[in-house]
Motif scaffolding. Structure first.
Motif, mmCIF file in Angstrom:
data_model
loop_
_atom_site.group_PDB
_atom_site.id
_atom_site.type_symbol
_atom_site.label_atom_id
_atom_site.label_comp_id
_atom_site.label_asym_id
_atom_site.label_seq_id
_atom_site.Cartn_x
_atom_site.Cartn_y
_atom_site.Cartn_z
ATOM 1 N N ILE A 1 -3.657 -7.311 54.200
ATOM 2 C CA ILE A 1 -4.140 -7.692 52.859
ATOM 3 C C ILE A 1 -3.739 -9.143 52.625
ATOM 4 C CG2 ILE A 1 -4.265 -5.388 52.095
ATOM 5 C CD1 ILE A 1 -1.809 -6.035 50.577
ATOM 6 N N LEU A 2 -2.897 -9.798 53.293
ATOM 7 C CA LEU A 2 -2.176 -10.976 52.938
ATOM 8 C C LEU A 2 -3.356 -12.115 52.818
ATOM 9 C CD1 LEU A 2 1.121 -11.319 54.675
ATOM 10 C CD2 LEU A 2 0.661 -11.734 52.426
ATOM 11 N N ASP A 3 -4.237 -12.138 53.742
ATOM 12 C CA ASP A 3 -5.263 -13.045 53.678
ATOM 13 C C ASP A 3 -6.448 -12.677 52.795
ATOM 14 O OD1 ASP A 3 -3.760 -14.905 55.380
ATOM 15 O OD2 ASP A 3 -4.451 -13.582 57.185
ATOM 16 N N ARG A 4 -6.592 -11.375 52.177
ATOM 17 C CA ARG A 4 -7.612 -11.100 51.470
ATOM 18 C C ARG A 4 -7.384 -10.977 49.864
ATOM 19 N NH1 ARG A 4 -9.195 -5.537 55.048
ATOM 20 N NH2 ARG A 4 -9.500 -6.680 56.921
ATOM 21 N N VAL A 5 -6.225 -11.461 49.608
ATOM 22 C CA VAL A 5 -5.771 -11.394 48.238
ATOM 23 C C VAL A 5 -5.243 -12.596 47.915
ATOM 24 C CG1 VAL A 5 -4.495 -9.999 46.346
ATOM 25 C CG2 VAL A 5 -5.257 -8.886 48.132
ATOM 26 N N PRO A 6 -5.418 -13.569 46.825
ATOM 27 C CA PRO A 6 -4.681 -14.488 46.463
ATOM 28 C C PRO A 6 -3.245 -14.367 46.516
ATOM 29 C CG PRO A 6 -6.543 -14.106 45.003
ATOM 30 C CD PRO A 6 -6.413 -12.926 45.775
ATOM 31 N N ARG A 7 -2.470 -15.456 46.961
ATOM 32 C CA ARG A 7 -1.203 -15.407 47.294
ATOM 33 C C ARG A 7 -0.453 -15.039 45.802
ATOM 34 N NH1 ARG A 7 -2.205 -15.643 51.861
ATOM 35 N NH2 ARG A 7 -1.666 -17.147 53.450
#
Length: 459
Positions: free
Chosen positions: A311-317
């Motif tokens: 999910i790290l690259d799918r949800v804004p940091r």
């Protein structure tokens, strides 16, 4: 992504992370071992002549972090001089010596020395293994191989929580030598040096042989050319990086953001919870055994890390960090309230399950948000010529605060009650939410160039 086509690259990444797995064993050792050394569990097998004091326990727990804090700059320097592989092989030796000391330890000072030594190896693992992993991987598998670091760290922690409560400290220390021995044999004999290091040393033949072994093919000319070009660009941009890091307004802002984020990550209290999970559950009078409760928490840790890689690259940091910190705030507030009410003799008979649930949710929230983001973020915002220096400095600051939390919070809880550390974590997390919401820049879904340009535009 076809693992079969890159099986030796994955083999090399897993082999390097046997050192990280050993570090996970070191972190996971503290919770069950401290209960034994204090005489609360299995007192007849305590290797010490008398139970440890709270102060001694805090030093035993925290010296790993102090040792780890001493490693990053030394190991980074060595990795540029003798290579990534040789540096990792040198720094597995403190772990081996540490476990040998623990097998025969009879004095508190033996535990101090052993924990500091395993900390030295841990600092190397979290600094050089990610670098080596990035340099042997390709674009399509860099994320998966890079994620092995936190997966293996968590797996080592889980292994310790499953095995250590049911064997003596000496037996567990002997068992913990196995991954270090495997690392020396498997990584030392079968895995090549990073091709990037060979190019840094102007050894194109060595780089070509390394790539051929990693890729399982002799057709590596194009990738070798890309590595040569990348290293040449890096060399051409070299300047007084230390001076630039502390004088450039852009670098100072990046340093501030990164240091603040790692500070709030550590002040959520993870290291305190990791080191004293078993004692927390003992004090909370949980309905299941403390050992089983610890296993459940560490199992959630592995699961949450695996989910976070998806999910790290799918949800804004920033959104993910805010969600993580908000969840942690709810948990630390709940835990503080629980122990406050217990201290004042409220009847909590029907709520003894709550601490187990809370710590499981805490670990889930931590590993799916603020933890990976605070480690990824510095590498995204520092410009290339100061990135290594800046990331290592941020890592050292984070380890310093990890050491501080592990050192001083146990004494605080012993004097004022188990609720007080959780109130400290609650207060720090509130400030962390404010920092992320109002100051932290968004980096998710942007290239390094886009991040650099957007941050410079704000100057």
């Amino acid at each position: 992504m076809d693992i079969r086509k890159n099986k030796f690259t994955y083999f090399a990444g897993i082999s390097a992370n046997l050192l990280t797995y050993g570090s996970g064993l070191g972190y996971g050792w503290a919770s069950p071992a401290l209960s034994k050394l204090s005489g609360h569990v299995d007192p007849e097998n305590n290797p010490l002549s008398s139970p440890t004091t709270v102060t001694q326990e805090s030093w035993i727990a925290s010296l790993l972090s102090l040792g780890a804090m001493c490693s990053p700059f030394l190991t980074a320097f060595l990795s540029e001089k003798i290579g990534r592989k040789k540096t990792l092989l040198v720094f597995v030796l403190p772990t081996i010596i540490s476990h040998l000391i623990l097998i025969f330890a009879k004095r508190v000072v033996d535990f101090y020395v052993a924990r500091f030594l395993i900390g030295l190896s841990t600092g190397c693992a979290i600094t050089i293994v990610p670098l080596y992993s990035a340099e042997i991987s390709q674009k399509h598998n860099r994320g998966a191989i890079g994620a092995l670091v936190i997966v293996m760290l968590a797996s080592g922690h889980f292994t310790a929580s499953v095995v250590a409560p049911y064997v003596t400290i000496r037996t567990f220390s002997a068992l913990a030598l196995i991954p270090s021995g495997l690392f020396l044999i498997v990584f030392g004999i079968f895995v090549p040096e990073s091709p990037y290091f060979y190019i840094l040393m102007d050894d194109k033949r060595g780089a070509k042989l390394s790539l051929e072994k990693l890729r399982g093919t002799e057709n590596v000319g194009e990738e070798l050319g890309e590595i040569v070009k990348s290293v040449e660009e890096l060399k051409s941009s070299e300047r007084d990086n230390l001076r630039e890091l502390f004088t450039s307004s852009y670098c100072l802002r990046c340093l501030f953001w990164s240091v603040a984020l790692i500070f709030f990550q550590q002040l959520t209290g993870l290291i305190y919870i990791v080191n004293y999970t078993q004692k927390i559950f003992e004090s909370a009078h949980t309905p299941i055994s403390e050992e089983i409760a610890v296993m459940l928490v560490t199992l959630v840790q592995i699961t949450s890390i695996l989910v976070s890689t998806q999910i790290l690259d799918r949800v804004p940091r920033r959104k993910l960090a805010l969600l993580s910190l908000t969840s942690i705030l709810v948990i630390t507030t709940t835990m503080g309230t629980y122990f406050y009410m217990q201290k004042h003799h409220f009847n909590l008979l029907h709520f003894t399950w709550l601490p187990v649930l809370c710590l499981m949710v805490f670990i889930l929230s931590f590993n799916m948000g603020i933890c990976p983001i605070s480690y990824i973020f510095p590498g995204e915002i520092f410009q290339p010529n100061v990135k290594s220096l800046g990331v290592n400095l941020v890592m050292c600051v984070g380890l310093f605060w990890e050491f501080a939390v592990a050192s001083f919070l146990p004494a605080l809880s012993n004097r004022f009650g188990f609720d007080v550390p959780f109130w400290v974590f609650t207060g720090a997390t509130c400030f962390g939410i404010a920092f992320v919401g109002f100051s932290m820049p968004e980096t998710g879904g942007k290239s390094f160039l886009e991040i650099n340009e957007s941050l410079r535009y704000k100057e």
